[in-house]
Design a protein around this motif. Structure first.
Motif, PDB file in Angstrom:
ATOM      1  N   THR A 268      50.413  59.035  39.154  1.00 21.90           N
ATOM      2  CA  THR A 268      50.698  59.009  40.782  1.00 21.90           C
ATOM      3  C   THR A 268      49.539  58.892  41.498  1.00 21.90           C
ATOM      4  O   THR A 268      48.321  59.170  41.044  1.00 21.90           O
ATOM      5  N   GLU A 269      49.812  58.953  42.687  1.00 23.33           N
ATOM      6  CA  GLU A 269      48.656  58.706  43.822  1.00 23.33           C
ATOM      7  C   GLU A 269      47.937  59.823  43.929  1.00 23.33           C
ATOM      8  O   GLU A 269      46.803  59.851  44.494  1.00 23.33           O
ATOM      9  N   LEU A 270      48.639  61.191  43.636  1.00 25.72           N
ATOM     10  CA  LEU A 270      47.883  62.262  43.822  1.00 25.72           C
ATOM     11  C   LEU A 270      46.806  62.637  42.806  1.00 25.72           C
ATOM     12  O   LEU A 270      46.103  63.580  42.915  1.00 25.72           O
ATOM     13  N   ARG A 271      46.962  61.891  41.869  1.00 20.72           N
ATOM     14  CA  ARG A 271      45.878  62.205  40.852  1.00 20.72           C
ATOM     15  C   ARG A 271      44.388  62.026  40.628  1.00 20.72           C
ATOM     16  O   ARG A 271      43.661  62.441  40.240  1.00 20.72           O
ATOM     17  N   ASP A 272      44.167  60.756  41.544  1.00 23.05           N
ATOM     18  CA  ASP A 272      43.074  60.458  41.868  1.00 23.05           C
ATOM     19  C   ASP A 272      42.788  60.797  43.201  1.00 23.05           C
ATOM     20  O   ASP A 272      43.401  60.290  44.223  1.00 23.05           O
ATOM     21  N   VAL A 273      41.415  61.233  43.597  1.00 26.26           N
ATOM     22  CA  VAL A 273      41.124  61.629  44.957  1.00 26.26           C
ATOM     23  C   VAL A 273      41.452  60.253  45.991  1.00 26.26           C
ATOM     24  O   VAL A 273      41.675  60.669  47.258  1.00 26.26           O
ATOM     25  N   SER A 274      40.779  59.007  45.570  1.00 25.31           N
ATOM     26  CA  SER A 274      40.933  57.886  46.398  1.00 25.31           C
ATOM     27  C   SER A 274      42.328  57.485  46.720  1.00 25.31           C
ATOM     28  O   SER A 274      42.566  57.440  47.916  1.00 25.31           O
ATOM     29  N   GLU A 275      43.247  57.700  46.031  1.00 28.33           N
ATOM     30  CA  GLU A 275      44.552  57.359  46.082  1.00 28.33           C
ATOM     31  C   GLU A 275      45.143  58.157  46.937  1.00 28.33           C
ATOM     32  O   GLU A 275      45.988  58.165  47.873  1.00 28.33           O
ATOM     33  N   PHE A 276      44.739  59.559  46.723  1.00 26.44           N
ATOM     34  CA  PHE A 276      45.474  60.746  47.373  1.00 26.44           C
ATOM     35  C   PHE A 276      44.965  60.580  49.022  1.00 26.44           C
ATOM     36  O   PHE A 276      45.980  61.012  49.931  1.00 26.44           O
ATOM     37  N   SER A 277      43.706  60.119  49.126  1.00 25.35           N
ATOM     38  CA  SER A 277      43.219  60.331  50.625  1.00 25.35           C
ATOM     39  C   SER A 277      43.923  58.992  51.318  1.00 25.35           C
ATOM     40  O   SER A 277      44.332  59.180  52.666  1.00 25.35           O
TER      41      SER A 277
END
Length: 538
Positions: A354-363
């Protein structure tokens, strides 16, 4: 280069940033002594995570609060804060640069400000001011706004409030609880990005807390603020990472340093890689697929493309080794090849893939909410809503990606105008002013858009004003570039206002004075770089 977990730094036994301990303790004491707090924050990824860290710390300390956001904290927005009934106002990820306006209201008794920020302070003083720059720590590369909020949160762990205070069953609202059309009882965000109440905290008594879990959000904020752009987080940020690793909420790894490791199908991961252009793979769908086939790894499962997260360690190493060989063999400069692998950060509590697992995608997900006037959604995601708020955020992210892609294509097709020391383009109304800076940063490195000079982007903010966004590189910063100074001084010379980090800053200026602004900016950049004609490769 070998991939895998990074040997973690020892978790600090002292406060996470010792130089800021005194300031953090003073701010924490003031907050827990308050009857209630207004929490005001910026709307980008760093601002949203700053607000979430501060909101969680206030809730855990039993301090009643309400949260508001502003796209830009100017004199008008500060006056709106002063017009509220709150005696204590906590500013996160802004406030330092507007301290002159804030101090004026403080002097007449409107409210007591508490500031946790990392931007260049204005020429004014206030008692409760937590900013790394005040203690010689670089706020552009070593500590973000979310990092400052985290330092404050850690200082609040042992804080207590009067347990005889009236108790309510209030709790922080989710996005689904917040009316967005102005018809409900909940305050709503304004379409122009102005102050709007979004969430309130409980007035229940304090509970013991260990706020080290908030390091995860602090790291998301730092990465969203581009503080990892030179190979990984450094300085005070490293200590926060160490605390997050010790708390079990962060994994630090040496891995492929391309965006989309969790969510993009493998061919798209390589095709869309923009930081390092590899001939025959980057921007080449068929070339990316052919390269992957040649590695010999299994590319599909049940006829679906696998993602980077789906590969085991041996498969990842195979792809990275082949990618490095291709880059070197294609003549990609060594410093660019090195960027293919770097330090990455994974949030262990989030669902893999998911987008929330990786900090770059979360941001990026958070930026997508804020830049489309839905800071309430971003805050709710940060505070743990994985249902309606996350779904809304993902919809906004898809829209955000389409707009970014169209914006980059526009800049690539039209190119940039060249000055002696910078390049620029004016998108007018064709690119939203809330994303024109991101577009500029993504376009750099394309054909005809060199990395050797900073880029300045303009977009129409309203009938009278232009939004200005400037982007540089850490290589240019090491040579002396400071876009915060460029934006502040050049905008000030044309009756505008600007500032921000040294590598990515912004301004608002009168529309008719664009060319005059460019004259000033070009001169300042030339002065900073000392007339050095050396150029970054690529």
């Amino acid at each position: 280069m070998t991939l895998g977990d990074v040997e973690p730094d020892p978790a600090p036994e002292t406060p996470p940033v010792p130089a800021l301990a005194g300031r953090a303790a003073a701010c924490a004491d003031r907050l827990v002594a308050a009857d209630e707090v207004l929490l005001a924050s910026h709307i980008d990824a760093d601002g949203l995570t700053s607000a979430a860290v501060a909101a969680t710390a206030l809730r855990r300390a039993g301090v009643p609060f309400e949260t508001t956001f502003a796209k830009q904290l100017d004199a008008e927005e500060v006056a709106k804060v002063a017009a509220t009934d709150y005696d204590t106002v906590l500013f996160t990820d802004f406030g330092s640069g507007q301290l002159d306006h804030i101090a004026a209201h403080e002097a007449r008794g409107a409210f007591t400000p508490v500031i946790a920020d990392h931007h260049q302070p204005a020429d004014a003083e206030t008692e409760y001011h937590l900013n790394p720059l005040l203690e010689g720590i670089d706020g552009a590369s070593e500590l973000s706004g979310a990092g400052a909020a985290y330092v404050l949160a850690r200082a609040m762990e042992d804080a207590t409030v009067d347990e005889t205070a009236d108790e309510t069953d209030g709790d922080t609202v989710s996005a689904s609880d917040t009316s967005h059309d102005g018809t409900g009882d909940s305050p709503t965000p304004r379409a122009d990005g102005g102050l709007a109440a979004l969430a309130s905290g409980p007035s229940a008594g304090p509970t013991p807390s260990d706020n080290r879990d908030l390091a995860a959000l602090a790291v998301v904020g730092a990465v969203g603020d581009m503080q990892d752009s030179d190979g990984g987080l450094v300085g005070a940020n490293r200590r926060i990472v160490a605390e997050g690793v010790a708390a079990g909420v962060i994994e630090e790894q040496t891995d492929l340093a391309l965006y989309g490791r969790q969510t993009r199908p493998l061919p798209k991961l390589l095709e869309y890689a923009s930081d390092v252009q590899i001939p025959g793979i980057s921007d080449d769908k068929n070339g990316a697929v052919e390269f992957l086939h040649d590695t010999g790894i299994e590319l599909k499962t049940d006829d679906e493309w696998r993602r980077w997260v789906d590969l085991d360690g041996t498969e990842r190493q195979t792809v990275v080794s082949a990618l490095l060989r291709r880059a070197v063999g294609s003549g990609v400069p060594p410093d660019r090849v090195e960027r293919l692998v770097g330090t990455t950060y994974v949030l262990t509590d989030e669902e893999p893939g998911t987008e929330l697992r990786d900090v770059s995608e979360f941001s990026t997900l958070l930026n997508a909410t804020a830049r489309y006037e839905r800071a309430d959604v971003g805050l709710a995601v940060c505070l743990g809503d994985r249902d309606e708020a996350l779904g809304r955020a993902q919809t906004l992210l898809r829209q955000h990606r389409r707009n970014l892609s169209e914006g980059v294509q526009l800049v690539q097709s039209e190119g940039t105008e060249q000055r002696d020391n910078l390049q620029w383009f004016d998108a007018g109304t064709r690119i939203r002013e809330t994303i024109v800076g991101i577009v500029a940063g993504m376009a750099v490195g394309s054909d005809g858009i060199p990395r050797s000079v900073p880029i300045i982007a303009f977009a129409e903010k309203n009938a009278e004003e232009l939004k200005v966004s400037a982007r540089g590189t850490h290589t240019l910063v090491r040579r002396g570039l400071d876009l915060s100074v460029v934006m502040s001084e050049a905008a000030g010379a044309v009756d505008g206002a600007g500032g921000g980090p040294d590598v990515a800053a912004g301004a608002t200026i009168p529309k008719e004075r664009r060319d005059e602004f460019l004259d000033h900016a070009d001169e300042i950049v030339g002065r900073q770089l000392g007339g050095d004609d050396s150029r970054e490769s690529g």
